[in-house]
Motif scaffolding. Structure first.
Motif, PDB file in Angstrom:
ATOM      1  N   ASP A 465       7.897  14.720  -5.848  1.00 59.57           N
ATOM      2  CA  ASP A 465       9.240  14.318  -5.402  1.00 59.57           C
ATOM      3  C   ASP A 465       9.339  12.790  -5.428  1.00 59.57           C
ATOM      4  OD1 ASP A 465      11.811  15.317  -3.816  1.00 59.57           O
ATOM      5  OD2 ASP A 465      11.072  13.476  -2.852  1.00 59.57           O
ATOM      6  N   HIS A 466      10.469  12.274  -5.939  1.00 55.77           N
ATOM      7  CA  HIS A 466      10.586  10.815  -6.089  1.00 55.77           C
ATOM      8  C   HIS A 466      10.582  10.092  -4.747  1.00 55.77           C
ATOM      9  CE1 HIS A 466      14.772  12.056  -5.497  1.00 55.77           C
ATOM     10  NE2 HIS A 466      15.019  10.826  -5.103  1.00 55.77           N
ATOM     11  N   MET A 467      11.122  10.737  -3.713  1.00 53.88           N
ATOM     12  CA  MET A 467      11.091  10.116  -2.381  1.00 53.88           C
ATOM     13  C   MET A 467       9.660  10.082  -1.839  1.00 53.88           C
ATOM     14  SD  MET A 467      13.839   8.886  -1.147  1.00 53.88           S
ATOM     15  CE  MET A 467      15.594   8.816  -1.463  1.00 53.88           C
ATOM     16  N   TYR A 468       8.909  11.141  -2.102  1.00 51.45           N
ATOM     17  CA  TYR A 468       7.510  11.188  -1.667  1.00 51.45           C
ATOM     18  C   TYR A 468       6.702  10.111  -2.385  1.00 51.45           C
ATOM     19  CZ  TYR A 468       2.709  12.805  -1.167  1.00 51.45           C
ATOM     20  OH  TYR A 468       1.372  12.871  -0.907  1.00 51.45           O
ATOM     21  N   ASN A 469       6.937   9.981  -3.688  1.00 53.12           N
ATOM     22  CA  ASN A 469       6.217   8.960  -4.454  1.00 53.12           C
ATOM     23  C   ASN A 469       6.535   7.555  -3.938  1.00 53.12           C
ATOM     24  OD1 ASN A 469       5.178  10.990  -6.038  1.00 53.12           O
ATOM     25  ND2 ASN A 469       6.748  10.781  -7.639  1.00 53.12           N
ATOM     26  N   ALA A 470       7.812   7.346  -3.575  1.00 46.42           N
ATOM     27  CA  ALA A 470       8.192   6.042  -3.020  1.00 46.42           C
ATOM     28  C   ALA A 470       7.479   5.791  -1.702  1.00 46.42           C
ATOM     29  CB  ALA A 470       9.707   5.981  -2.823  1.00 46.42           C
ATOM     30  N   ALA A 528      12.627  12.174   2.661  1.00 44.74           N
ATOM     31  CA  ALA A 528      11.934  13.121   1.788  1.00 44.74           C
ATOM     32  C   ALA A 528      11.902  14.533   2.351  1.00 44.74           C
ATOM     33  CB  ALA A 528      10.511  12.627   1.522  1.00 44.74           C
TER      34      ALA A 528
END
Length: 550
Positions: A465-470, A528
């Motif tokens: 997930d892009h929010m998790y990666n951020a 996230a």
């Protein structure tokens, strides 16, 4: 004054007032009612004893004052017909009925009083009435102008035009008050008189206040009397000084287009020009306009020998400093010294204006080694700048720019005023090290408590997930920077010398970065684990963006 007479006069019931004057034996009838008494006149007829036309209220206002204040023309006419002496009677404030009508803006009442005065009094008494002043030394025109009653001002000017030259006890003219009230109609009425006074308080004139009101008023006044532009107030300020301090480019252009070209060169009691005033207030557009219309004004210096660039640097107006660094005609001001030998860079350092210092040094045109009359370079003054954190940023910027200190024996150098600043640095480093260690601990523990938890295979549920990666990136940055800040702070405490300053400054900046990234990591983590269509998610994103840019 009896209550019935007061109420009747206030509401403009002329027949009732007449009936009250007549008492119980009078003809209490209303002419417009077929000779039949109305309830109001019948009640008045039952009033025991006749009222006196000279009765007064608590502030000694007559019935004519009341009628004029309320604008009841018929009643005003009837009262003056019965006793024209009421026209000149004053209350406890010194107001005549004409004052009362003017203050309330009753143009019709003013016109009626003027007509009756011409018909019932002699010429010299009419002149005295129109020019009559109350206890504050104000004429009726002063009152109409003060309250912005343009129609009333027109009637008063028609009644007695020469009253426009009268001043009140404070030395203020009706024109000045009309401009203050922003009544263009009143201003235009007064300007019909060529010899009207424009005087105001503190030796100001009407143009001084007009520049703070509207361009229309400025144009009217300059067309009427252009020399107002060069008049000085008590502080030797011109209207252009006022306009420049307000930053209105339209008004500045209007003044300079109609006033003598030397207006831009006039200086106040402190030696400040209009360009100085604009620079002190940070009006970059006004500064550029003044330099365009009057380029030579850039060389004007105040009583301290400071140019407009010195003023802008002291106040931290980086946009004006930036314009000066890019303008070839202003380059000579970048290293110019005032009477104390200070350049704009000296003053910016003393004021702790980091952005100005950065702009000056990055221009490549500023010499950072110039000494003032006390033998100090800008670097020598860094310790005197306002605020400790500001001083730290200034020192770092000067250090990076290879700024020089004044020449002296190394064993004579006093390290930042003795041990005071070193003690401050030591205690601050201790507390910052504790907090940075705490941030590192939180960031480290967050890696084992990932948003969304872990699956049975030991991997994060939100992986990909892009929010998790951020979150992972931000948390890593927060931990790394907090550890680096801790190391630098510990090193500084161990070193305990002037060489620890660069490490302390770097640690402070890195520490702020760790705090910001940790805060952003929190917002991303919360975002996230929310549903994509959740309205709270959008609010979280908004808060995160606002936090990032503030």
């Amino acid at each position: 004054m009896c209550s019935k007479l007061y109420i009747a006069a206030f509401e403009g019931r002329t027949d009732e007032v007449i009936t009250l004057f007549a008492g119980s034996g009078g003809a209490a009838v209303e002419a417009g009612n077929g000779g039949r008494p109305t309830p109001a006149t019948k009640e008045a007829a039952d009033h025991h004893g006749a009222c006196n036309i000279h009765e007064v209220t608590a502030d000694r206002s007559t019935v004519l004052h009341i009628a004029a204040r309320q604008g009841h023309d018929d009643l005003v006419s009837e009262l003056c017909r019965r006793d024209s002496a009421l026209l000149s009677m004053a209350n406890s404030s010194g107001d005549t009925p004409l004052h009362s009508a003017a203050r309330a803006g009753r143009a019709c009442a003013v016109r009626e009083i003027a007509r009756l005065a011409r018909a019932n009094v002699e010429e010299h008494r009419l002149r005295a009435l129109s020019r009559g002043k109350n206890a504050a030394g104000e004429t009726a025109l002063h009152l109409a102008a003060r309250h912005g009653h343009g129609a009333a001002a027109e009637e008063l000017m028609a009644m007695a035009p020469d009253v426009a030259s009268e001043l009140d006890d404070s030395g203020v003219s009706p024109l000045y008050l009309a401009v203050m009230s922003r009544s263009v109609r009143a201003v235009e009425a007064i300007l019909l008189r060529k010899d009207a006074s424009a005087a105001g308080p503190d030796s100001q004139n009407a143009l001084h206040v007009a520049v703070l009101q509207s361009q229309e008023m400025v144009s009217l006044l300059l067309q009427w009397r252009p020399e107002l532009a060069t008049c000085l107030d008590r502080n030797q300020s011109t209207p252009l000084h006022f306009a420049s301090s307000d930053g209105d480019c339209g008004i500045i252009k209007t003044i300079l287009s109609q006033a003598p070209s030397s207006t831009a060169y006039l200086q106040d009691s402190e030696g400040l020009s209009a360009l100085h005033a604009a620079a002190l207030m940070g009006h970059a557009a006004a500064v550029r306009l003044l330099l365009q219309l009057s380029p030579a004004s850039a060389d004007i210096h105040d009583i301290h020998g400071r140019s407009f660039l010195h003023a802008a640097a002291t106040r931290g107006h980086v946009s004006i400093v930036s314009h000066a660094t890019k303008n070839r005609m202003l380059e000579h001001l970048l290293n110019e010294q005032d009477k104390e030998g200070n350049t704009p860079l000296h003053l910016a350092v003393l004021a702790g204006e980091y952005k100005v210092i950065s702009k000056l040094l990055s221009s490549g045109k500023v010499q950072n080694h110039i000494m003032n009359n006390a033998g100090h370079t800008p670097s020598d003054l860094a310790a005197n700048s306002t605020g400790f954190y500001t001083m730290v940023r200034v020192v770092l910027k000067l250090y990076v720019s290879d700024a020089q200190f004044k020449p002296q024996r190394q064993d004579h150098i006093v390290k930042w005023h003795g041990q005071d600043i070193l003690k401050w640095q030591a205690s601050t480093s201790k507390y910052l090290a504790v907090v940075s260690t705490l941030v590192a601990t939180i960031a480290f523990s967050a890696t084992f408590n990932m948003p969304g938890s872990y699956g049975s295979d030991g991997k994060a549920n939100l992986s990909g997930d892009h929010m998790y990666n951020a979150f992972v990136v931000l948390d890593t940055v927060a931990m790394t920077t907090s550890v680096m800040a801790t190391i630098l702070l510990v090193y500084g405490r161990i070193a305990q010398s002037h060489r620890s300053w660069p490490s302390f400054i770097m640690a402070v900046h890195i520490f702020w970065l760790s705090l910001i990234t940790m805060m952003l990591a929190f917002f991303v983590a919360v975002n996230a684990v929310m549903e994509k269509n959740n309205s709270l998610r959008h609010i979280t994103v908004l808060v995160m963006v606002v936090s990032l840019f503030t």
